[in-house]
Design a protein around this motif. Sequence first.
Motif, PDB file in Angstrom:
ATOM      1  N   GLN A  67       0.477  -1.339  -0.260  1.00  0.00           N
ATOM      2  CA  GLN A  67      -0.001  -0.145  -0.110  1.00  0.00           C
ATOM      3  C   GLN A  67       0.943   0.974   0.433  1.00  0.00           C
ATOM      4  O   GLN A  67       1.875   1.182   0.571  1.00  0.00           O
ATOM      5  CB  GLN A  67      -1.201   0.178   1.153  1.00  0.00           C
ATOM      6  CG  GLN A  67      -1.933  -0.909   1.569  1.00  0.00           C
ATOM      7  CD  GLN A  67      -2.613  -1.234   3.014  1.00  0.00           C
ATOM      8  OE1 GLN A  67      -3.008  -0.255   3.093  1.00  0.00           O
ATOM      9  NE2 GLN A  67      -1.853  -2.189   3.293  1.00  0.00           N
ATOM     10  N   GLU A  68       0.485   1.929  -1.005  1.00  0.00           N
ATOM     11  CA  GLU A  68       1.395   3.302  -0.958  1.00  0.00           C
ATOM     12  C   GLU A  68       0.798   4.288  -0.036  1.00  0.00           C
ATOM     13  O   GLU A  68       0.012   4.812   0.721  1.00  0.00           O
ATOM     14  CB  GLU A  68       1.272   4.254  -2.148  1.00  0.00           C
ATOM     15  CG  GLU A  68       1.607   5.529  -2.625  1.00  0.00           C
ATOM     16  CD  GLU A  68       1.854   5.626  -4.013  1.00  0.00           C
ATOM     17  OE1 GLU A  68       1.140   5.355  -4.651  1.00  0.00           O
ATOM     18  OE2 GLU A  68       2.656   6.590  -4.513  1.00  0.00           O
ATOM     19  N   CYS A  69       1.463   5.724   0.560  1.00  0.00           N
ATOM     20  CA  CYS A  69       1.359   5.887   1.356  1.00  0.00           C
ATOM     21  C   CYS A  69       2.737   7.021   1.836  1.00  0.00           C
ATOM     22  O   CYS A  69       3.557   7.209   0.740  1.00  0.00           O
ATOM     23  CB  CYS A  69       2.199   5.404   3.093  1.00  0.00           C
ATOM     24  SG  CYS A  69       3.945   4.495   3.580  1.00  0.00           S
TER      25      CYS A  69
ATOM     26  N   MET B   1     -10.051  -2.876  -2.303  1.00  0.00           N
ATOM     27  CA  MET B   1      -8.614  -2.912  -1.420  1.00  0.00           C
ATOM     28  C   MET B   1      -9.465  -3.904   0.155  1.00  0.00           C
ATOM     29  O   MET B   1     -10.585  -3.306   0.857  1.00  0.00           O
ATOM     30  CB  MET B   1      -7.954  -1.991  -0.453  1.00  0.00           C
ATOM     31  CG  MET B   1      -6.888  -2.285   0.509  1.00  0.00           C
ATOM     32  SD  MET B   1      -5.943  -2.429  -0.713  1.00  0.00           S
ATOM     33  CE  MET B   1      -4.562  -3.345   1.078  1.00  0.00           C
ATOM     34  N   GLN B   5      -6.579  -7.296   4.629  1.00  0.00           N
ATOM     35  CA  GLN B   5      -4.561  -6.907   4.375  1.00  0.00           C
ATOM     36  C   GLN B   5      -4.691  -5.789   4.351  1.00  0.00           C
ATOM     37  O   GLN B   5      -3.404  -5.851   4.204  1.00  0.00           O
ATOM     38  CB  GLN B   5      -4.522  -7.454   2.862  1.00  0.00           C
ATOM     39  CG  GLN B   5      -5.300  -9.554   2.553  1.00  0.00           C
ATOM     40  CD  GLN B   5      -5.690  -9.188   1.109  1.00  0.00           C
ATOM     41  OE1 GLN B   5      -5.091  -8.924   0.446  1.00  0.00           O
ATOM     42  NE2 GLN B   5      -6.043 -10.594   1.220  1.00  0.00           N
ATOM     43  N   MET B   6      -5.260  -5.203   5.033  1.00  0.00           N
ATOM     44  CA  MET B   6      -4.504  -3.374   4.554  1.00  0.00           C
ATOM     45  C   MET B   6      -4.165  -2.945   6.678  1.00  0.00           C
ATOM     46  O   MET B   6      -5.148  -3.635   7.283  1.00  0.00           O
ATOM     47  CB  MET B   6      -5.621  -2.562   4.208  1.00  0.00           C
ATOM     48  CG  MET B   6      -5.649  -1.037   4.733  1.00  0.00           C
ATOM     49  SD  MET B   6      -7.284  -0.136   3.721  1.00  0.00           S
ATOM     50  CE  MET B   6      -6.633   1.552   4.510  1.00  0.00           C
ATOM     51  N   LEU B   7      -3.123  -1.985   6.740  1.00  0.00           N
ATOM     52  CA  LEU B   7      -2.687  -1.839   7.840  1.00  0.00           C
ATOM     53  C   LEU B   7      -4.162  -0.305   8.311  1.00  0.00           C
ATOM     54  O   LEU B   7      -3.914   0.621   8.303  1.00  0.00           O
ATOM     55  CB  LEU B   7      -1.300  -0.953   7.942  1.00  0.00           C
ATOM     56  CG  LEU B   7      -0.550  -0.272   8.770  1.00  0.00           C
ATOM     57  CD1 LEU B   7      -0.592  -1.822  10.157  1.00  0.00           C
ATOM     58  CD2 LEU B   7       0.737  -0.383   9.215  1.00  0.00           C
ATOM     59  N   PHE B   8      -5.012  -0.929   9.147  1.00  0.00           N
ATOM     60  CA  PHE B   8      -6.087   0.060   9.757  1.00  0.00           C
ATOM     61  C   PHE B   8      -6.405  -0.440  10.431  1.00  0.00           C
ATOM     62  O   PHE B   8      -6.879  -1.423  11.321  1.00  0.00           O
ATOM     63  CB  PHE B   8      -7.212  -0.709   8.142  1.00  0.00           C
ATOM     64  CG  PHE B   8      -8.302  -0.158   8.543  1.00  0.00           C
ATOM     65  CD1 PHE B   8      -8.818   1.024   8.503  1.00  0.00           C
ATOM     66  CD2 PHE B   8      -9.579  -0.981   9.898  1.00  0.00           C
ATOM     67  CE1 PHE B   8      -9.671   1.336   8.563  1.00  0.00           C
ATOM     68  CE2 PHE B   8     -10.680   0.036   9.676  1.00  0.00           C
ATOM     69  CZ  PHE B   8     -10.541   0.780   9.611  1.00  0.00           C
ATOM     70  N   VAL B   9      -5.706   0.530  11.746  1.00  0.00           N
ATOM     71  CA  VAL B   9      -5.936   0.569  12.753  1.00  0.00           C
ATOM     72  C   VAL B   9      -7.408   1.997  13.076  1.00  0.00           C
ATOM     73  O   VAL B   9      -6.425   3.314  13.155  1.00  0.00           O
ATOM     74  CB  VAL B   9      -4.704   1.081  13.508  1.00  0.00           C
ATOM     75  CG1 VAL B   9      -4.485   1.111  14.956  1.00  0.00           C
ATOM     76  CG2 VAL B   9      -4.192  -0.338  13.105  1.00  0.00           C
ATOM     77  N   LEU B  43      -0.773   7.444   6.150  1.00  0.00           N
ATOM     78  CA  LEU B  43      -1.254   6.958   5.772  1.00  0.00           C
ATOM     79  C   LEU B  43      -1.861   6.212   4.853  1.00  0.00           C
ATOM     80  O   LEU B  43      -2.552   6.973   4.129  1.00  0.00           O
ATOM     81  CB  LEU B  43      -1.866   5.715   7.046  1.00  0.00           C
ATOM     82  CG  LEU B  43      -0.573   6.167   8.596  1.00  0.00           C
ATOM     83  CD1 LEU B  43      -1.316   5.426   9.630  1.00  0.00           C
ATOM     84  CD2 LEU B  43       0.667   5.219   8.008  1.00  0.00           C
ATOM     85  N   PRO B  44      -1.720   5.580   4.326  1.00  0.00           N
ATOM     86  CA  PRO B  44      -2.125   4.845   2.904  1.00  0.00           C
ATOM     87  C   PRO B  44      -3.851   5.486   2.487  1.00  0.00           C
ATOM     88  O   PRO B  44      -4.104   6.023   2.057  1.00  0.00           O
ATOM     89  CB  PRO B  44      -2.870   3.307   2.846  1.00  0.00           C
ATOM     90  CG  PRO B  44      -1.669   2.234   4.237  1.00  0.00           C
ATOM     91  CD  PRO B  44      -1.707   3.877   4.925  1.00  0.00           C
ATOM     92  N   TRP B  47      -2.249   9.112   1.648  1.00  0.00           N
ATOM     93  CA  TRP B  47      -1.844   9.379   0.767  1.00  0.00           C
ATOM     94  C   TRP B  47      -3.533   8.517  -0.614  1.00  0.00           C
ATOM     95  O   TRP B  47      -3.378  10.026  -1.148  1.00  0.00           O
ATOM     96  CB  TRP B  47      -1.030   8.160   0.256  1.00  0.00           C
ATOM     97  CG  TRP B  47      -0.916   8.720  -1.048  1.00  0.00           C
ATOM     98  CD1 TRP B  47      -0.372   7.545  -1.910  1.00  0.00           C
ATOM     99  CD2 TRP B  47       0.090   9.127  -0.906  1.00  0.00           C
ATOM    100  NE1 TRP B  47       0.550   7.594  -3.150  1.00  0.00           N
ATOM    101  CE2 TRP B  47       1.250   9.335  -2.431  1.00  0.00           C
ATOM    102  CE3 TRP B  47       0.184  10.709  -0.245  1.00  0.00           C
ATOM    103  CZ2 TRP B  47       1.886   9.507  -2.969  1.00  0.00           C
ATOM    104  CZ3 TRP B  47       1.107  11.664  -0.828  1.00  0.00           C
ATOM    105  CH2 TRP B  47       1.757  11.305  -2.346  1.00  0.00           C
TER     106      TRP B  47
END
Lengths: 601, 601
Positions: A67-69, B1, B5-9, B43-44, B47
């Motif tokens: 994932q782009e950031c 997406m 699978q995402m860095l999701f917090v 973060l994504p 972005w």
Amino acid sequence: MRLSQMLFVTLREDPAEAEIPSHKLLLRAGYIRRIGSGIYAYLPLMWRVLQKVSQIVREEMNATGAQECLLPQLQPAELWQESGRWDTYTKAEGIMFSLVDRQEREMGLGPTHEEVITTVAREMIRSYRQLPTHLYQIQTKFRDEIRPRFGLMRGREFIMKDGYSFHATEDSLKETYQAMHQAYSNMFRRCGLAFRSVEADSGAIGGSGSNEFMILAEAGEDEVLYTEDGKYAANVEKAVSLPADAEPSAFTTYEKRETPGTDTIDKLCQFLKCSPTQIVKNVLYQAVYDNGTTVLVLINIRGDQEVNEVKLQNELVRQAGQFGAKTVIALTVPDATAQAKWATQALPLGYIAPDIADTYIHSEKNLAPKFLRLVDPTVAELKNFVTGANESGYHVVGANWGDQFQLPKLVVDLRKAKLGDRAVHDPSQTLQSARGIEAGHIFQLGTKYSKAMGATYTNEQGEEAPLIMGCYGVGVSRVAQAAVEQSYDKDGIIWPVAIAPYQAIVVIPNVNDAEQVKAAETLYSELNQAGIDTLLDDRNERAGVKFKDADLIGIPYRIVTGKSIKDGKVEVVQRSTKTVQELPLTEVVSTIQQWVNAACS
Amino acid sequence: MRLSQMLFVTLREDPAEAEIPSHKLLLRAGYIRRIGSGIYAYLPLMWRVLQKVSQIVREEMNATGAQECLLPQLQPAELWQESGRWDTYTKAEGIMFSLVDRQEREMGLGPTHEEVITTVAREMIRSYRQLPTHLYQIQTKFRDEIRPRFGLMRGREFIMKDGYSFHATEDSLKETYQAMHQAYSNMFRRCGLAFRSVEADSGAIGGSGSNEFMILAEAGEDEVLYTEDGKYAANVEKAVSLPADAEPSAFTTYEKRETPGTDTIDKLCQFLKCSPTQIVKNVLYQAVYDNGTTVLVLINIRGDQEVNEVKLQNELVRQAGQFGAKTVIALTVPDATAQAKWATQALPLGYIAPDIADTYIHSEKNLAPKFLRLVDPTVAELKNFVTGANESGYHVVGANWGDQFQLPKLVVDLRKAKLGDRAVHDPSQTLQSARGIEAGHIFQLGTKYSKAMGATYTNEQGEEAPLIMGCYGVGVSRVAQAAVEQSYDKDGIIWPVAIAPYQAIVVIPNVNDAEQVKAAETLYSELNQAGIDTLLDDRNERAGVKFKDADLIGIPYRIVTGKSIKDGKVEVVQRSTKTVQELPLTEVVSTIQQWVNAACS
């Protein structure tokens, strides 16, 4: 875009500041302008190339699920102090620009982002269920290079894609690493570049394994060694090989010989009529550790071999602990003063023995206070060898380990592999050599940063464990220039179609000819509508100037609405081959479309 | 997406560091992370928003014929010394980060690029035939803010679009300026924002005219004054107005009165039972010029009016020449020590007369060595006015210019326009007030930089002339946060559709229900194929958590594959209105497509 409306300035002469063809061409063709040492403005044509390279990189990264950031360029010193790299990067190597803000807080300008991303990860990643995860960015980076040169090749401000992956297991890291290897191969292939993936030294970034992607070009700063079977390729910094076998020694008896004027291997071989493979060469280096300790390093290596200073540097870092240090900040051959002194006293340069002991060195008050001896495997098996007698003008012959000299336990590969050496994986293969431009580098970092910065997660067993990391970089601006270095001729740049700023250029030889102008305008509009990035040279200039400019800036397909327009035809020229053909107006768009599709597939 | 699978917090609690709603929400919803003071990781999700804003900006810029490029962030000090801004930016105001490289050369980190682009222009532009031309870039900029705050609103590292145009004539500049005004209006409209274009102060950038684009929001740092007829709008820093008429004075005879304890206008009015419009108020400031000269500034202004410090600063810069200086580096009310001293000695604060003379000030050795008096037009026409007697506890009444006090020639507008004032263009209109976030600023620079840096071209008459310049900036990262500040509710962010990170989110209430999963996967894939950026919440979480998260991150359209899936229907919720409707599976994609098209038209 119409050239008449573009800030378009080309130079007829090579700019004095440029050393290699790609740098000269990018300046001459108006792609870049120098603003300061190693600092360039990317003008509109260059910006388009950079965007095209970035888009290919982005598509390949996204396809892997990364994932782009965007992470900050200003980085607080505290983060780098946590990882232990602040002093090395800002002082010892000085590669990171640093500054203090109005509150007198220290900050660095990011040359790389392990510290920042590890900070983000330590706050956001709690559980193995969030792993693996992979963040990347495409961003301007900074390095205060000692010698900025070759335009964008070694600039102080440059564009990179850098990505960082986080894992619960080594297997997961390896899986992503393999996926990155594939993605990187795809990127360079799609950019239309000849490249090679090679084993690489991990350097200051650290970690257990790394691969570089080298764009092949004569002006490349790196040497690559590879085998024809495609099974081995490595940066010369990292490469291993089997050296040639040593010739049997003719000296069966140990004796000390007077060998005047033989302070080089060549002279010694001539004098003794022996092979350099029979000689134990003793090389001195001076290492300065980060705690200020200077260590004199003696290396025993076979006479026909050279020391690989990257391998030596890595070994010295591994030995740092015994000197109470963490890293090496300078590695040099002893300076002239030291050499002159030693040549007349304790260390007769050119005649040094393999085992000058720590105590021996220390007997001379003015010599380096610490001493380290390293032995390369090439000398460990030698019998009846020749080496220095530790007396100016004298060598010994017929020497053996265990008899006249002791062999220490520390035997490490410090040898520079070279063209013609036999390959380790298959001695029937010999190493070939090529020059390359490092354009990508992928690393298995392991836990170096997560341990130092306390970035942990809870694993399936409910235990805290450090995150396992990988990192992956592509030099976007370097790729753009490397493409030119790989592909140009006497007339200018020959862009690969996929990353050319424009794919086609419609040239009107005579802007006062209404028929030419009309046909050109129609083609220009149709080509752009068909999704082909097209320039229109509608300037009031001579046709010759226009053709020269089109060649110089390297647009893949040139369409000229010249005299044959009367017959409903135009001339189409392919930049790479200079092939000229006449095409009916009605076939131009579909033909160019086919060519573009074929070139970018 | 897939969210899995995402860095999701996301955070349930408001982070302590955040002061305004948009900052809290961006942190809570996982869009940004703080890395240092005024420094954030995007973060994504963030972005994606930044990319969408950038793309709208890029399209509008390209449509005007401006060309994208990228200029260096590291800028050699010499360029800023040529323009005369190095000391002001790095020392006096200290807004530019500066550093020295390993060669001890000074460099700044670009907060703006007039110097760099003027350098490029002076090398590339030779002739009027190359004009007009316009280059722009979208880039990270740096400002060492005194008080970084509000997240991305006032950060030290932020993303901007900045463009620079070059012209042969003022008319050509004005034409491009108008085109930019239109392009900027288009950008903000397309981003889905409520905004207002206002007249603005040109500040340190310089030039003759400028407009700001304000995104309207309560938390805006700027105040905007405007009229309902739409014909006038200005930043309060720049705004002009007609003040209320002064009431006729009751004091027809000049006399000195004992007015104990009346050191404020309020107290004086009460004591004398007069209107503040009958009073000449005398305000003191202390200005420090760049050459170190401190000047005591006395302003005469009507009792009911306030000094506009931006107008004052600009006037003091215009007066710099008489003090042998170029600019003002500090403007303050006299500090406590000076005030205490003056109150008992030469300058009885609260009772100062309008014309304390230079000689009078100079008679006191410890006072400021230089003196400047400025008169606001509001007092020039007053008759029989009240003012200080220059003696503690005493005022004079019934005073007149030319009789008791002299009126100098320098009468300049220093007054702060305010809510309720009458408009200059039409006194029947009164000024309204709104809060705004400055998101764009366009300037007619003129020849300030081209003259200072010798950037000339050959005009049609064959003469060398300085390039005429305009510059145009948009705060891309600020726009992104301002959109949130303008549009949120108690549950989270409500993104405008055009700049939302994803336009739709498909939520699976129960990931163990195969039917729900199948329908969701199909919709997710169909929506993305239709070009609608869609998220899939496939996490193994409770439905309630998923709905809360979807509301928090502010995705415009939520599709829930819940129980009605048995009837071939899903629930579709519009984030902005919370409207819920059931739609047949077959109509979801076309309906969302219509909504997106309508919202982004």
